[in-house]
Design a protein around this motif. Structure first.
Motif, PDB file in Angstrom:
ATOM      1  N   CYS A  16      67.371  24.436 -25.510  1.00  0.00           N
ATOM      2  CA  CYS A  16      66.822  25.754 -25.179  1.00  0.00           C
ATOM      3  C   CYS A  16      67.592  26.860 -25.895  1.00  0.00           C
ATOM      4  O   CYS A  16      68.819  26.864 -25.941  1.00  0.00           O
ATOM      5  CB  CYS A  16      66.905  26.003 -23.671  1.00  0.00           C
ATOM      6  N   ARG A  17      66.823  27.829 -26.403  1.00  0.00           N
ATOM      7  CA  ARG A  17      67.412  28.966 -27.116  1.00  0.00           C
ATOM      8  C   ARG A  17      67.505  30.220 -26.252  1.00  0.00           C
ATOM      9  O   ARG A  17      68.191  31.178 -26.625  1.00  0.00           O
ATOM     10  CB  ARG A  17      66.570  29.303 -28.340  1.00  0.00           C
ATOM     11  N   ALA A  18      66.757  30.256 -25.143  1.00  0.00           N
ATOM     12  CA  ALA A  18      66.764  31.444 -24.270  1.00  0.00           C
ATOM     13  C   ALA A  18      66.498  32.717 -25.073  1.00  0.00           C
ATOM     14  O   ALA A  18      67.115  33.754 -24.835  1.00  0.00           O
ATOM     15  CB  ALA A  18      68.082  31.547 -23.507  1.00  0.00           C
ATOM     16  N   GLY A  19      65.600  32.614 -26.018  1.00  0.00           N
ATOM     17  CA  GLY A  19      65.227  33.787 -26.801  1.00  0.00           C
ATOM     18  C   GLY A  19      66.150  34.104 -27.953  1.00  0.00           C
ATOM     19  O   GLY A  19      65.908  35.059 -28.699  1.00  0.00           O
ATOM     20  N   ALA A  20      67.214  33.312 -28.133  1.00  0.00           N
ATOM     21  CA  ALA A  20      68.145  33.571 -29.235  1.00  0.00           C
ATOM     22  C   ALA A  20      67.456  33.300 -30.581  1.00  0.00           C
ATOM     23  O   ALA A  20      66.571  32.450 -30.665  1.00  0.00           O
ATOM     24  CB  ALA A  20      69.382  32.688 -29.096  1.00  0.00           C
ATOM     25  N   PRO A  21      67.877  34.016 -31.630  1.00  0.00           N
ATOM     26  CA  PRO A  21      67.270  33.806 -32.948  1.00  0.00           C
ATOM     27  C   PRO A  21      67.485  32.374 -33.434  1.00  0.00           C
ATOM     28  O   PRO A  21      68.486  31.736 -33.107  1.00  0.00           O
ATOM     29  CB  PRO A  21      67.998  34.794 -33.859  1.00  0.00           C
ATOM     30  N   HIS A  59      60.234  29.800 -21.752  1.00  0.00           N
ATOM     31  CA  HIS A  59      60.898  30.228 -20.521  1.00  0.00           C
ATOM     32  C   HIS A  59      62.224  29.499 -20.313  1.00  0.00           C
ATOM     33  O   HIS A  59      62.611  29.194 -19.191  1.00  0.00           O
ATOM     34  CB  HIS A  59      59.979  30.022 -19.307  1.00  0.00           C
ATOM     35  N   GLY A  60      62.904  29.175 -21.435  1.00  0.00           N
ATOM     36  CA  GLY A  60      64.213  28.535 -21.327  1.00  0.00           C
ATOM     37  C   GLY A  60      65.294  29.571 -21.144  1.00  0.00           C
ATOM     38  O   GLY A  60      65.058  30.756 -21.356  1.00  0.00           O
ATOM     39  N   THR A  73      59.721  16.950  -7.442  1.00  0.00           N
ATOM     40  CA  THR A  73      60.447  17.293  -8.667  1.00  0.00           C
ATOM     41  C   THR A  73      60.176  18.761  -8.994  1.00  0.00           C
ATOM     42  O   THR A  73      59.039  19.215  -8.893  1.00  0.00           O
ATOM     43  CB  THR A  73      59.972  16.403  -9.833  1.00  0.00           C
ATOM     44  N   TYR A  74      61.225  19.477  -9.379  1.00  0.00           N
ATOM     45  CA  TYR A  74      61.067  20.909  -9.707  1.00  0.00           C
ATOM     46  C   TYR A  74      61.586  21.200 -11.107  1.00  0.00           C
ATOM     47  O   TYR A  74      62.645  20.707 -11.496  1.00  0.00           O
ATOM     48  CB  TYR A  74      61.861  21.780  -8.721  1.00  0.00           C
ATOM     49  N   VAL A  75      60.839  22.046 -11.830  1.00  0.00           N
ATOM     50  CA  VAL A  75      61.304  22.596 -13.101  1.00  0.00           C
ATOM     51  C   VAL A  75      61.548  24.088 -12.898  1.00  0.00           C
ATOM     52  O   VAL A  75      60.657  24.804 -12.427  1.00  0.00           O
ATOM     53  CB  VAL A  75      60.264  22.396 -14.232  1.00  0.00           C
ATOM     54  N   TYR A  76      62.762  24.531 -13.222  1.00  0.00           N
ATOM     55  CA  TYR A  76      63.095  25.954 -13.142  1.00  0.00           C
ATOM     56  C   TYR A  76      63.453  26.459 -14.536  1.00  0.00           C
ATOM     57  O   TYR A  76      64.014  25.717 -15.353  1.00  0.00           O
ATOM     58  CB  TYR A  76      64.285  26.191 -12.195  1.00  0.00           C
ATOM     59  N   GLY A  77      63.130  27.721 -14.789  1.00  0.00           N
ATOM     60  CA  GLY A  77      63.378  28.269 -16.116  1.00  0.00           C
ATOM     61  C   GLY A  77      64.058  29.613 -16.097  1.00  0.00           C
ATOM     62  O   GLY A  77      64.546  30.083 -15.065  1.00  0.00           O
ATOM     63  N   ASN A  78      64.124  30.199 -17.298  1.00  0.00           N
ATOM     64  CA  ASN A  78      64.644  31.546 -17.498  1.00  0.00           C
ATOM     65  C   ASN A  78      66.126  31.712 -17.150  1.00  0.00           C
ATOM     66  O   ASN A  78      66.551  32.807 -16.768  1.00  0.00           O
ATOM     67  CB  ASN A  78      63.787  32.565 -16.742  1.00  0.00           C
ATOM     68  N   PHE A  79      66.892  30.630 -17.262  1.00  0.00           N
ATOM     69  CA  PHE A  79      68.350  30.781 -17.204  1.00  0.00           C
ATOM     70  C   PHE A  79      68.814  31.267 -18.576  1.00  0.00           C
ATOM     71  O   PHE A  79      68.122  31.066 -19.598  1.00  0.00           O
ATOM     72  CB  PHE A  79      69.017  29.453 -16.841  1.00  0.00           C
ATOM     73  N   THR A  80      69.981  31.909 -18.606  1.00  0.00           N
ATOM     74  CA  THR A  80      70.390  32.527 -19.874  1.00  0.00           C
ATOM     75  C   THR A  80      71.497  31.757 -20.590  1.00  0.00           C
ATOM     76  O   THR A  80      71.732  31.982 -21.771  1.00  0.00           O
ATOM     77  CB  THR A  80      70.844  33.975 -19.645  1.00  0.00           C
ATOM     78  N   GLY A  81      72.179  30.850 -19.905  1.00  0.00           N
ATOM     79  CA  GLY A  81      73.237  30.085 -20.572  1.00  0.00           C
ATOM     80  C   GLY A  81      74.374  29.762 -19.611  1.00  0.00           C
ATOM     81  O   GLY A  81      74.156  29.632 -18.395  1.00  0.00           O
ATOM     82  N   LYS A 114      61.919  33.079  -8.035  1.00  0.00           N
ATOM     83  CA  LYS A 114      61.074  33.756  -9.024  1.00  0.00           C
ATOM     84  C   LYS A 114      60.820  32.957 -10.295  1.00  0.00           C
ATOM     85  O   LYS A 114      59.989  33.355 -11.115  1.00  0.00           O
ATOM     86  CB  LYS A 114      61.711  35.100  -9.415  1.00  0.00           C
ATOM     87  N   ASN A 115      61.529  31.859 -10.501  1.00  0.00           N
ATOM     88  CA  ASN A 115      61.455  31.178 -11.794  1.00  0.00           C
ATOM     89  C   ASN A 115      61.163  29.692 -11.687  1.00  0.00           C
ATOM     90  O   ASN A 115      61.662  28.891 -12.480  1.00  0.00           O
ATOM     91  CB  ASN A 115      62.759  31.422 -12.566  1.00  0.00           C
ATOM     92  N   CYS A 116      60.335  29.337 -10.687  1.00  0.00           N
ATOM     93  CA  CYS A 116      59.837  27.963 -10.637  1.00  0.00           C
ATOM     94  C   CYS A 116      58.725  27.830 -11.668  1.00  0.00           C
ATOM     95  O   CYS A 116      57.732  28.556 -11.614  1.00  0.00           O
ATOM     96  CB  CYS A 116      59.325  27.637  -9.236  1.00  0.00           C
ATOM     97  N   ILE A 117      58.915  26.931 -12.617  1.00  0.00           N
ATOM     98  CA  ILE A 117      57.907  26.724 -13.664  1.00  0.00           C
ATOM     99  C   ILE A 117      56.804  25.800 -13.163  1.00  0.00           C
ATOM    100  O   ILE A 117      55.624  26.027 -13.400  1.00  0.00           O
ATOM    101  CB  ILE A 117      58.564  26.131 -14.929  1.00  0.00           C
ATOM    102  N   ALA A 118      57.194  24.750 -12.478  1.00  0.00           N
ATOM    103  CA  ALA A 118      56.220  23.815 -11.915  1.00  0.00           C
ATOM    104  C   ALA A 118      56.937  22.880 -10.950  1.00  0.00           C
ATOM    105  O   ALA A 118      58.160  22.728 -11.000  1.00  0.00           O
ATOM    106  CB  ALA A 118      55.539  22.998 -13.018  1.00  0.00           C
ATOM    107  N   ARG A 119      56.169  22.282 -10.066  1.00  0.00           N
ATOM    108  CA  ARG A 119      56.706  21.233  -9.210  1.00  0.00           C
ATOM    109  C   ARG A 119      55.715  20.084  -9.203  1.00  0.00           C
ATOM    110  O   ARG A 119      54.512  20.287  -9.391  1.00  0.00           O
ATOM    111  CB  ARG A 119      56.974  21.735  -7.801  1.00  0.00           C
ATOM    112  N   ILE A 120      56.233  18.889  -9.014  1.00  0.00           N
ATOM    113  CA  ILE A 120      55.422  17.672  -9.083  1.00  0.00           C
ATOM    114  C   ILE A 120      55.686  16.879  -7.814  1.00  0.00           C
ATOM    115  O   ILE A 120      56.846  16.696  -7.429  1.00  0.00           O
ATOM    116  CB  ILE A 120      55.802  16.858 -10.336  1.00  0.00           C
TER     117      ILE A 120
END
Lengths: 127, 127
Positions: A16-21, A59-60, A73-81, A114-120
């Motif tokens: 994940c790049r979290a928006g980094a170039p 959304h990484g 199972t949960y996927v969470y996103g938008n962490f910054t590092g 606020k940042n649950c991407i999906a759950r299974i």
């Protein structure tokens, strides 16, 4: 039967790049988060693993929490590092304390709310 | 060993609104998609199941494809309802023909290429 001691996996996307170039040198934000978690105190029933790409690149940084046939199972996103290691550790600690993976809403951190991407659902889908 | 005949589950969120207003009467778009899939020809190794809420409400209708310990699990979103049944059937047919869940990019429909919400590695994570 359900058992909150069942093993849990904390999967961290290391690409994940979290928006980094794309031309930024050094480890990616996802790798930094993974390394910071290696130095963080986690529950005994949690195994930390690095994985390349959850296809959630917009959304990484992303993580996945899973654990046995009875937990969601949960996927969470938008962490910054790396700076989010404690936030992730808090989330997986609460998840690992459940038998079904369902952490009550009031107990979740704002980021996790606020940042649950999906759950299974678990393999044994509840009625 | 890997086996493309291993059972696959096609999970369809029946509560997805696909952007429809909350006061709209009748079955939700997710339910209509699920019902349309019940009337669609699917491979023999695919089981269709309705599930309430993948927490992907901003990008519904949503589906999840999974199948055993050796396939990647995929969440796809942004389906609009019953009219996408054939599109979903095409995607799950290709997925169910693989041993690891990885459908080559060139074989995926445009919708599947553009609307992968997340993927989760198999229990036996490849190196």
């Amino acid at each position: 039967m359900a058992d909150a001691d069942a093993p849990v996996e904390l999967l961290v996307c290391t690409t994940c790049r979290a928006g980094a170039p794309t031309d930024q040198e050094g480890p990616r934000p996802g790798t930094r988060l993974f390394e910071a978690l290696q130095a963080t105190d986690l529950p005994a029933n949690v195994t930390l693993r690095g994985v390349e790409c959850f296809s959630n690149c917009d959304h990484g940084c992303s993580i996945t929490l899973r654990g046995g046939d009875e937990r969601w199972t949960y996927v969470y996103g938008n962490f910054t590092g790396a700076e989010d290691a404690e936030l992730v550790a808090d989330g997986v600690t609460k998840y690992a304390a459940t038998a079904d993976g369902l952490v009550p809403w009031r107990d979740r951190s704002i980021h996790f709310r606020k940042n649950c991407i999906a759950r299974i659902p678990p393999l044994e889908i509840p009625e």
